[in-house]
Design a protein around this motif. Structure first.
Motif, PDB file in Angstrom:
ATOM      1  N   TRP A 277       0.834  -1.200   0.000  1.00 21.97           N
ATOM      2  CA  TRP A 277       0.000   0.000   0.000  1.00 21.97           C
ATOM      3  C   TRP A 277       0.867   1.248   0.000  1.00 21.97           C
ATOM      4  N   HIS A 278       0.241   2.342  -0.451  1.00 21.33           N
ATOM      5  CA  HIS A 278       0.919   3.626  -0.577  1.00 21.33           C
ATOM      6  C   HIS A 278       0.056   4.707   0.058  1.00 21.33           C
ATOM      7  N   LEU A 279       0.632   5.434   1.010  1.00 22.87           N
ATOM      8  CA  LEU A 279      -0.037   6.575   1.637  1.00 22.87           C
ATOM      9  C   LEU A 279       0.674   7.845   1.197  1.00 22.87           C
ATOM     10  N   HIS A 280      -0.043   8.725   0.496  1.00 20.20           N
ATOM     11  CA  HIS A 280       0.515   9.999   0.071  1.00 20.20           C
ATOM     12  C   HIS A 280      -0.046  11.100   0.961  1.00 20.20           C
ATOM     13  N   GLY A 281       0.825  11.945   1.483  1.00 21.56           N
ATOM     14  CA  GLY A 281       0.410  12.942   2.459  1.00 21.56           C
ATOM     15  C   GLY A 281      -0.395  14.093   1.914  1.00 21.56           C
ATOM     16  N   ARG A 282      -0.448  14.244   0.591  1.00 22.88           N
ATOM     17  CA  ARG A 282      -1.239  15.298  -0.016  1.00 22.88           C
ATOM     18  C   ARG A 282      -2.483  14.755  -0.733  1.00 22.88           C
ATOM     19  N   THR A 283      -2.321  13.658  -1.462  1.00 25.31           N
ATOM     20  CA  THR A 283      -3.426  13.119  -2.259  1.00 25.31           C
ATOM     21  C   THR A 283      -4.084  11.897  -1.641  1.00 25.31           C
ATOM     22  N   GLY A 284      -3.410  11.266  -0.666  1.00 28.54           N
ATOM     23  CA  GLY A 284      -3.939  10.063  -0.039  1.00 28.54           C
ATOM     24  C   GLY A 284      -3.372   8.785  -0.591  1.00 28.54           C
ATOM     25  N   GLY A 285      -3.002   8.756  -1.873  1.00 27.72           N
ATOM     26  CA  GLY A 285      -2.499   7.522  -2.467  1.00 27.72           C
ATOM     27  C   GLY A 285      -3.600   6.480  -2.525  1.00 27.72           C
ATOM     28  N   ASP A 286      -3.411   5.358  -1.846  1.00 23.14           N
ATOM     29  CA  ASP A 286      -4.415   4.292  -1.776  1.00 23.14           C
ATOM     30  C   ASP A 286      -5.486   4.580  -0.734  1.00 23.14           C
ATOM     31  N   HIS A 288      -8.008   7.622   1.676  1.00 25.88           N
ATOM     32  CA  HIS A 288      -8.727   8.892   1.681  1.00 25.88           C
ATOM     33  C   HIS A 288      -8.340   9.650   2.951  1.00 25.88           C
ATOM     34  N   LEU A 289      -7.836  10.862   2.791  1.00 26.66           N
ATOM     35  CA  LEU A 289      -7.370  11.647   3.924  1.00 26.66           C
ATOM     36  C   LEU A 289      -8.532  12.353   4.605  1.00 26.66           C
ATOM     37  N   ASP A 290      -8.662  12.111   5.901  1.00 27.50           N
ATOM     38  CA  ASP A 290      -9.657  12.816   6.702  1.00 27.50           C
ATOM     39  C   ASP A 290      -9.085  14.176   7.112  1.00 27.50           C
ATOM     40  N   LEU A 291      -9.924  15.004   7.723  1.00 26.74           N
ATOM     41  CA  LEU A 291      -9.508  16.333   8.154  1.00 26.74           C
ATOM     42  C   LEU A 291      -8.340  16.244   9.137  1.00 26.74           C
ATOM     43  N   GLY A 292      -7.291  17.039   8.887  1.00 27.21           N
ATOM     44  CA  GLY A 292      -6.151  17.114   9.797  1.00 27.21           C
ATOM     45  C   GLY A 292      -5.104  16.041   9.604  1.00 27.21           C
ATOM     46  N   THR A 293      -5.212  15.226   8.552  1.00 27.22           N
ATOM     47  CA  THR A 293      -4.267  14.123   8.362  1.00 27.22           C
ATOM     48  C   THR A 293      -3.251  14.378   7.258  1.00 27.22           C
ATOM     49  N   SER A 294      -3.299  15.523   6.617  1.00 22.35           N
ATOM     50  CA  SER A 294      -2.335  15.838   5.569  1.00 22.35           C
ATOM     51  C   SER A 294      -0.938  16.000   6.163  1.00 22.35           C
ATOM     52  N   PHE A 295       0.071  15.556   5.422  1.00 23.51           N
ATOM     53  CA  PHE A 295       1.460  15.700   5.863  1.00 23.51           C
ATOM     54  C   PHE A 295       2.352  15.791   4.631  1.00 23.51           C
ATOM     55  N   CYS A 296       3.593  16.202   4.849  1.00 26.10           N
ATOM     56  CA  CYS A 296       4.558  16.227   3.749  1.00 26.10           C
ATOM     57  C   CYS A 296       5.975  16.396   4.313  1.00 26.10           C
ATOM     58  N   ILE A 334       0.103  11.083  14.792  1.00 23.51           N
ATOM     59  CA  ILE A 334      -0.293   9.678  14.854  1.00 23.51           C
ATOM     60  C   ILE A 334      -1.527   9.533  13.973  1.00 23.51           C
ATOM     61  N   LEU A 335      -1.449   8.652  12.984  1.00 22.26           N
ATOM     62  CA  LEU A 335      -2.520   8.463  12.022  1.00 22.26           C
ATOM     63  C   LEU A 335      -3.016   7.026  12.054  1.00 22.26           C
ATOM     64  N   ASP A 336      -4.332   6.868  12.000  1.00 23.32           N
ATOM     65  CA  ASP A 336      -4.963   5.553  11.874  1.00 23.32           C
ATOM     66  C   ASP A 336      -5.321   5.311  10.421  1.00 23.32           C
ATOM     67  N   LEU A 337      -4.828   4.214   9.866  1.00 23.87           N
ATOM     68  CA  LEU A 337      -5.099   3.867   8.476  1.00 23.87           C
ATOM     69  C   LEU A 337      -6.065   2.685   8.440  1.00 23.87           C
ATOM     70  N   GLY A 341     -12.779  -1.267   3.617  1.00 24.72           N
ATOM     71  CA  GLY A 341     -13.789  -0.275   3.291  1.00 24.72           C
ATOM     72  C   GLY A 341     -13.227   0.818   2.410  1.00 24.72           C
ATOM     73  N   ASN A 342     -13.532   2.079   2.763  1.00 25.04           N
ATOM     74  CA  ASN A 342     -13.044   3.192   1.944  1.00 25.04           C
ATOM     75  C   ASN A 342     -11.630   3.635   2.308  1.00 25.04           C
ATOM     76  N   LYS A 343     -10.992   2.892   3.207  1.00 24.30           N
ATOM     77  CA  LYS A 343      -9.587   3.137   3.563  1.00 24.30           C
ATOM     78  C   LYS A 343      -9.346   4.595   3.959  1.00 24.30           C
ATOM     79  N   THR A 344     -10.059   5.031   4.965  1.00 18.20           N
ATOM     80  CA  THR A 344      -9.932   6.401   5.446  1.00 18.20           C
ATOM     81  C   THR A 344      -8.767   6.524   6.417  1.00 18.20           C
ATOM     82  N   VAL A 345      -8.018   7.626   6.298  1.00 12.68           N
ATOM     83  CA  VAL A 345      -6.959   7.968   7.256  1.00 12.68           C
ATOM     84  C   VAL A 345      -7.543   8.968   8.251  1.00 12.68           C
ATOM     85  N   SER A 346      -7.511   8.616   9.539  1.00 13.17           N
ATOM     86  CA  SER A 346      -8.062   9.499  10.568  1.00 13.17           C
ATOM     87  C   SER A 346      -6.972   9.918  11.534  1.00 13.17           C
TER      88      SER A 346
END
Length: 462
Positions: A277-286, A288-296, A334-337, A341-346
């Protein structure tokens, strides 16, 4: 009897509390110096607002202005415990090897944002027990220093031991690649980011992964860093584009968690090198980024909990670079992946020093301690912070002014040092009183409470 809580007791601060004036009028951070030891280290200014966790502080301060750098251990009341050799040191980390405490760190030749060197492993007597290398010649590396020969091509960013007696490291190889997806030439040059797992005792390579060999899954177009920007490179052979900039690697089971700074991405790799799997801090990758989970531009990404349904990761989210400037407040995330389901990052947690925020443009670390505490080192900003389980700051530790000192990472760890050397002693006679003051230092000893100094007098009473 001379009192000394730890091995090295501070005698003098060079420059006092205000620092001294260096090159071009730059104010320099004050240094500790000692009567009985040649050690000279930056003063660690510690303030506490609560109860900190036990253990010493491990980091490798680099004096940018004076040109000195040492692996070091401090107590969290600011006293120097151990100073290693003067050398360029990165990725210093206290760990366990063969069931015993050990410290690993990189040393070698540094380029701009990467390097070529070896990993040194020392035990609690501060003796080198292993030097892990990666032969540049044997593994056909091309470096920015060619044709100057280099012996070992391990990069500066990682020195992670596994439970199986192996070491995870990164490496950089200069190779050609099509840069048209980022506005560059078809025949451009890149810093290929590589991962190696090496057996410590034999130096045998057990795993190798190359970003440039997996462009179908990890394309160059993932990169956020603009071609030609400071630190990323312009894409020619002498200034290759560092699109991947791998800065942490850890092993979980048979899989590898990999952080790419300039891709703002986290990858989980299978043993065959494919991307799980791939988590992208701006687009989400695989995801979906929830509010406050963006990183770079993140550092030191680790898994702190995992189930088939959910993976929890931590990171140092500086979200700034040399080319973006100091725009965003640096935080620990700290992020929960969600794996189904819709693979949300919270957002599971976030810490920062609201009273004295930092804006870090490079480097950094995030360490989960016991009782929910977190220790963060801020790399290019010479500050270490500890937070409690509620996110309240309980310790600030400064070892330099901004732009004068830095340390790639910082950790807290319990440690009992038994140096193989003997103590250093200096006796100073006062001409005014006739009294002799004895100064004693023992570099690296952690269990010294006091010294018994026998007093001898001559027959004439002197």
């Amino acid at each position: 009897m001379i009192q000394s809580r730890y091995a090295l007791a501070m005698v003098v601060l060079l420059g006092g509390g205000l620092g001294t004036i260096g090159v071009d009028g730059q104010v320099l951070w004050p240094l500790q110096t000692y009567k009985s030891s040649p050690a000279t280290m930056p003063f660690l200014n510690v303030t506490k607002q609560g109860q900190t966790e036990q253990g010493f502080l491990f980091f490798s301060p680099v004096d940018i202005i004076r040109g000195a750098g040492y692996p070091a251990i401090y107590s969290d009341d600011g006293q120097l415990v151990w100073q290693g050799q003067n050398q360029t040191t990165f990725a210093m980390q206290p760990q366990i090897f063969d069931g015993e405490p050990a410290v690993t760190y990189w040393n070698g030749t540094v380029g701009f944002g990467f390097g070529f060197g070896q990993i040194t492993i020392i035990d609690n007597t501060y003796q080198s027990i292993y030097n892990v290398t990666l032969s540049c010649k044997e593994h056909n590396f091309v470096t920015v220093f060619d044709p100057e020969p280099l012996a070992s091509c391990i990069d500066v960013h990682e020195s992670q031991l596994t439970d199986n007696g192996t070491l995870l490291v990164t490496a950089v190889n200069i190779t050609q690649a099509d840069l048209s997806s980022v506005g560059g030439p078809v025949d451009g040059w890149v810093q290929d980011g590589l991962v190696y797992e090496i057996d410590v005792k034999t130096n045998k390579v057990l795993f190798r992964w190359s970003a440039a060999e997996h462009l179908a899954e990890v394309p160059i177009s993932y990169a956020i860093a603009p071609l030609g920007s400071e630190g990323a490179g312009s894409g020619n052979k002498t200034d290759p584009y560092g699109y991947a900039h791998l800065n942490s690697i850890a092993k979980y089971g048979e899989n590898y968690l990999l952080s790419s700074r300039f891709m703002c991405s986290v990858f989980l790799l299978a043993p065959n090198g494919s991307v799980i799997w791939h988590l992208h801090g701006r687009t989400g990758g695989d995801f979906h980024l929830d509010l406050g989970t963006s990183f770079c531009y993140q550092h030191d990404v680790r898994i702190i909990a995992a189930t088939p349904e959910r993976v929890t990761i931590s990171m140092h989210n500086n979200d700034n670079t040399e080319f973006t400037g100091a725009t965003y407040v640096t935080t620990g995330l700290i992020l929960d992946l969600a794996m189904q389901g819709n693979k949300t990052v919270s957002l599971a947690g976030r810490v920062w020093d609201a009273a004295e925020p930092v804006y870090v443009q490079s480097q950094g670390s995030y360490q989960s301690l016991s009782n929910g505490h977190v220790l963060m080192g801020h790399g290019a900003v010479p500050k270490i912070e500890e937070f409690d389980a509620n996110g309240a700051i309980v310790m600030r530790a400064r070892f330099g002014y901004d732009n004068t000192m830095q340390s790639y990472r910082a950790y807290r760890y319990p440690w009992v040092g038994h140096p193989s050397t003997v103590p250093d002693v200096a006796a100073c006679l006062s001409a005014a009183t006739g009294d002799t003051t004895v100064y004693i230092s023992w570099n690296g000893a952690t269990d010294v409470v006091s010294w018994n100094v026998p007093v001898r007098r001559r027959i004439d009473g002197r």
